[in-house]
Design a protein around this motif. Sequence first.
Motif, PDB file in Angstrom:
ATOM      1  N   ASP A   1       0.818  -1.217   0.000  1.00 59.51           N
ATOM      2  CA  ASP A   1       0.000   0.000   0.000  1.00 59.51           C
ATOM      3  C   ASP A   1       0.851   1.266   0.000  1.00 59.51           C
ATOM      4  OD1 ASP A   1      -2.348  -1.429  -0.043  1.00 59.51           O
ATOM      5  OD2 ASP A   1      -2.759  -1.184   2.111  1.00 59.51           O
ATOM      6  N   THR A   2       2.033   1.183   0.578  1.00 61.60           N
ATOM      7  CA  THR A   2       2.911   2.358   0.647  1.00 61.60           C
ATOM      8  C   THR A   2       4.035   2.311  -0.388  1.00 61.60           C
ATOM      9  OG1 THR A   2       4.106   1.266   2.444  1.00 61.60           O
ATOM     10  CG2 THR A   2       2.423   2.856   3.078  1.00 61.60           C
ATOM     11  N   ASN A   3       3.945   1.370  -1.311  1.00 58.04           N
ATOM     12  CA  ASN A   3       4.881   1.260  -2.438  1.00 58.04           C
ATOM     13  C   ASN A   3       6.329   0.950  -2.054  1.00 58.04           C
ATOM     14  OD1 ASN A   3       2.848   1.788  -4.362  1.00 58.04           O
ATOM     15  ND2 ASN A   3       3.062   3.980  -3.974  1.00 58.04           N
ATOM     16  N   TYR A   4       6.533   0.302  -0.915  1.00 58.21           N
ATOM     17  CA  TYR A   4       7.884  -0.131  -0.565  1.00 58.21           C
ATOM     18  C   TYR A   4       8.217  -1.452  -1.241  1.00 58.21           C
ATOM     19  CZ  TYR A   4       8.371   3.437   3.013  1.00 58.21           C
ATOM     20  OH  TYR A   4       8.477   4.632   3.663  1.00 58.21           O
ATOM     21  N   ILE A   5       7.202  -2.283  -1.407  1.00 64.41           N
ATOM     22  CA  ILE A   5       7.398  -3.575  -2.065  1.00 64.41           C
ATOM     23  C   ILE A   5       6.288  -3.762  -3.084  1.00 64.41           C
ATOM     24  CG2 ILE A   5       8.453  -4.554   0.020  1.00 64.41           C
ATOM     25  CD1 ILE A   5       5.880  -6.255   0.358  1.00 64.41           C
TER      26      ILE A   5
END
Length: 187
Positions: free
Chosen positions: A92-96
């Motif tokens: 959801d936070t675009n880290y993975i």
Amino acid sequence: MLMTQKKGSNMAEEAPEQIDKRVQIDEREEYRRQFAEEISLIWEMTGTSRMDGRVLGYLMIMDQPYISSADLAEALSASTGAVSMATRRLIDTNYIRRHSVPGDRSHYFKAEEDPWGSFLANERRYFDRHIASIDSALSWLGPEEAEARIRLTNGRDYLEWIQEYHHKMLGDWREHKRARDAGEKKA
């Protein structure tokens, strides 16, 4: 030197180069796990879930292009439920991101190439939501609530200011990476 023996293997029957290779792999895996723990402690200091930090840390340093959620849980000695919740938040936070393997129903994951740049880009969602919340509170204040209005106005204006600065930082970061990758020297 860390030496982990595989179940059912007899080190006396193995060639020295096989033992050396396995010991090296075990030491590297142990370091990956330690790195994930270090990242988790840093994330905890910022008020974020340690499990999110462990998952991200492991995905950043692993030597595979992607890993299944089951293997991730095993590597981190964590429950599959904890890994599932962490991967959802990190996606959801675009880290993975999720990686699909044709014909395989398992969930696979890999770290984004630039999770730190994602951090800057993701803060926009936080700022937008926080600003909207403050604006809503400001609309409910009465004229006699001047002190609350000052605090909320300062909070909103600070968030808008920092949001603009983050856009500049993200652009500067992307330019820095471009120059680094092009081999340009810093002035």
